[in-house]
Enzyme design. Structure first.
Site, mmCIF file in Angstrom:
data_model
loop_
_atom_site.group_PDB
_atom_site.id
_atom_site.type_symbol
_atom_site.label_atom_id
_atom_site.label_comp_id
_atom_site.label_asym_id
_atom_site.label_seq_id
_atom_site.Cartn_x
_atom_site.Cartn_y
_atom_site.Cartn_z
ATOM 1 N N ASP A 280 28.822 50.518 34.257
ATOM 2 C CA ASP A 280 29.727 50.472 35.371
ATOM 3 C C ASP A 280 30.794 51.183 35.531
ATOM 4 O O ASP A 280 31.555 51.499 34.510
ATOM 5 C CB ASP A 280 30.143 48.854 35.530
ATOM 6 C CG ASP A 280 30.285 48.666 37.164
ATOM 7 O OD1 ASP A 280 29.781 47.599 37.790
ATOM 8 O OD2 ASP A 280 30.999 49.300 37.733
ATOM 9 N N GLY B 60 37.828 48.563 41.459
ATOM 10 C CA GLY B 60 38.981 47.982 40.992
ATOM 11 C C GLY B 60 38.851 46.309 40.723
ATOM 12 O O GLY B 60 39.687 45.889 39.862
ATOM 13 N N TYR C 26 23.399 53.736 54.736
ATOM 14 C CA TYR C 26 22.782 52.663 53.384
ATOM 15 C C TYR C 26 21.686 52.224 53.392
ATOM 16 O O TYR C 26 20.829 52.361 52.279
ATOM 17 C CB TYR C 26 23.945 51.294 53.494
ATOM 18 C CG TYR C 26 23.492 50.373 52.627
ATOM 19 C CD1 TYR C 26 23.729 50.439 51.297
ATOM 20 C CD2 TYR C 26 22.985 48.940 53.070
ATOM 21 C CE1 TYR C 26 23.330 49.319 50.359
ATOM 22 C CE2 TYR C 26 22.617 48.015 52.168
ATOM 23 C CZ TYR C 26 22.976 48.341 51.106
ATOM 24 O OH TYR C 26 22.525 47.161 50.013
ATOM 25 N N HIS D 181 32.256 40.750 54.474
ATOM 26 C CA HIS D 181 30.906 39.659 54.616
ATOM 27 C C HIS D 181 31.464 38.535 55.354
ATOM 28 O O HIS D 181 32.660 37.873 54.961
ATOM 29 C CB HIS D 181 30.523 39.469 53.208
ATOM 30 C CG HIS D 181 29.555 40.617 52.989
ATOM 31 N ND1 HIS D 181 30.506 41.520 51.800
ATOM 32 C CD2 HIS D 181 28.428 40.913 52.948
ATOM 33 C CE1 HIS D 181 29.662 42.488 51.741
ATOM 34 N NE2 HIS D 181 28.449 42.133 52.417
ATOM 35 N N LEU D 182 30.528 37.614 55.991
ATOM 36 C CA LEU D 182 30.922 36.400 56.692
ATOM 37 C C LEU D 182 31.601 35.379 56.130
ATOM 38 O O LEU D 182 32.744 34.799 56.446
ATOM 39 C CB LEU D 182 29.810 35.908 57.624
ATOM 40 C CG LEU D 182 30.045 34.757 58.493
ATOM 41 C CD1 LEU D 182 30.935 35.222 59.477
ATOM 42 C CD2 LEU D 182 28.568 34.460 59.143
ATOM 43 N N ARG E 289 28.960 43.641 66.979
ATOM 44 C CA ARG E 289 29.343 44.504 65.873
ATOM 45 C C ARG E 289 28.053 45.428 66.069
ATOM 46 O O ARG E 289 26.911 45.131 66.019
ATOM 47 C CB ARG E 289 29.405 44.049 64.438
ATOM 48 C CG ARG E 289 29.917 44.918 63.387
ATOM 49 C CD ARG E 289 30.141 44.383 62.081
ATOM 50 N NE ARG E 289 28.987 43.705 61.710
ATOM 51 C CZ ARG E 289 28.830 43.174 60.302
ATOM 52 N NH1 ARG E 289 29.983 42.971 59.836
ATOM 53 N NH2 ARG E 289 27.936 42.697 59.715
ATOM 54 N N ASP F 187 24.100 45.254 64.320
ATOM 55 C CA ASP F 187 23.670 43.924 63.893
ATOM 56 C C ASP F 187 22.410 43.643 64.740
ATOM 57 O O ASP F 187 22.384 43.382 65.787
ATOM 58 C CB ASP F 187 24.563 42.955 64.138
ATOM 59 C CG ASP F 187 25.773 42.982 63.197
ATOM 60 O OD1 ASP F 187 25.403 43.487 62.012
ATOM 61 O OD2 ASP F 187 26.995 42.498 63.250
#
Ligand code: UFG
Length: 336
Positions: free
Chosen positions: A37, A42, A146, A194-195, A293, A296
């Protein structure tokens, strides 16, 4: 063969959210694990599995040295950039990290004579699918760089497997969620988009309020519906897929959806977090309805029957209470 007699399993991205849980569970099951990795975001998990090689996938010298020195037998490949929104703003970085990174890994595996790979894919390859629930045969129609980058890697894997040079299983996750506080592990994204983590952070007073992105979708309560799957169930699926490759039970290329098959709305998630927060005596929080958004889809729910039958995979931790309870405990008790 007992797991402890085997050579190492290389886990690329083994310090990330799903990678760290999978590396931990592999080690619990007795597999020698090597985490690879670059620790780029961070945020390193407290319970990072050792040994760790800190390097980029495109550093083929480091990669091949790690494979040789640790006698790597198979690879689970998580290392990737994972934010849909960021990928729209920085597509080249996404193709570099996800596609070029995977190509470098595949070339290194080929040179080192390694032919077993489990690949971390995503429901984002389907885009706004015309199926409900979505089976693996639904066509790829990604709506972000993505999703395109993951779909491209799946195509590369399928083509490479067709030559006989590789045996690979791709796992397409729907909404990865939850945490394993008992293992010291959970979700830490910077920035967080993320929700579930966002709502928990609001309940813990770390955010002013929660935004609902769109309340006019054609769903029962007007908010988007997703299929949330606990990260411990995802980790288990990777081990099942790996073991089928190690035992020779699978050759060539195939892909499985990983989800529960049950859809939950944004409002249902917010209410579950609110309940957990009140149960723990934490604060209530404000919820604001905002515009949709971009990008979505209204509803994304998996048909995961193939993983259940072919991998004998059965989610055990993916009920809403366990997902929210574990994630909440991680943020409340283990996040500085
Ligand atoms: N949402 C809100 N408010 C927020 C954040 C999210 O209402 O503050 C909504 C989103 O609009 C969406 C739902 O909550 O409807 C879930 O959003 P997430 O950002 O948590 O997850 P996504 O469904 O957008 O994305 C997830 C993974 C991606 C993957 C995708 C595949 O994070 O990596 O599923 O479908 F590509």
């Amino acid at each position: 063969m007992p797991a402890s007699d085997r050579s190492s399993i290389l886990v690329t991205g083994g310090a990330g959210f799903i990678g760290s849980h999978t590396a931990y569970l592999l080690r619990e099951r007795g597999y020698p694990v090597l985490v690879y990795d670059r620790l780029s975001n961070g945020a390193c998990p407290a319970a990072l599995v050792e040994p760790l090689v800190r390097a980029d996938l495109t550093d083929t010298q480091a990669l091949e040295a790690a494979m040789r020195e640790h006698k790597v037998e198979a690879v689970i490949h998580f290392a990737a950039s994972i934010e849909v929104g960021e990928s729209v703003r920085a597509p080249l970085a996404y193709y570099q990290n996800n596609v070029a990174g995977s190509l470098a890994l595949l070339a290194a595996m080929h040179r080192q004579g390694l032919d077993k790979l489990v690949f971390s894919s995503t429901a984002a390859v389907y885009g706004n699918a015309a199926f409900d629930p979505i089976p693996e045969r639904a066509p790829f129609a990604p709506s972000s760089p993505y999703g395109h980058s993951k779909a491209a890697v799946e195509q590369i894997l399928a083509d490479h497997c067709a030559t006989g040079g590789l045996n690979a299983t791709a796992l397409r996750y729907f909404n990865a969620a939850g945490a394993a506080p008992d293992w010291g592990l959970g979700e830490r994204h910077q920035p967080e988009t993320h929700l579930i983590p966002l709502v928990i952070q609001a309940a813990l007073g770390q955010r002013e309020q929660v935004s609902i992105y769109g309340s006019d979708y054609p769903t029962p309560d007007g908010t988007c519906v997703r299929d949330y799957i606990h990260v411990k169930d995802l980790a288990e699926a990777h081990i099942l897929a790996l073991e089928m490759l190690l035992d020779g039970g699978h050759r060539g290329y195939r892909a499985f959806n990983l989800g529960t098959g049950q859809g939950l709305s944004v409002r249902q998630i917010i209410e579950a977090v609110r309940e957990e927060s009140l149960r723990r005596g934490d604060r209530d929080f404000l919820v604001e309805e905002q515009a949709r958004r971009q990008g979505d889809p209204a509803r994304l729910v998996a048909d995961a029957s193939a993983a259940r039958s072919a991998l004998t995979w059965h989610p055990h931790f993916s009920d809403l209470q366990t997902i929210v309870g574990d994630a909440y405990r991680f943020f409340a008790e283990l996040t500085p």
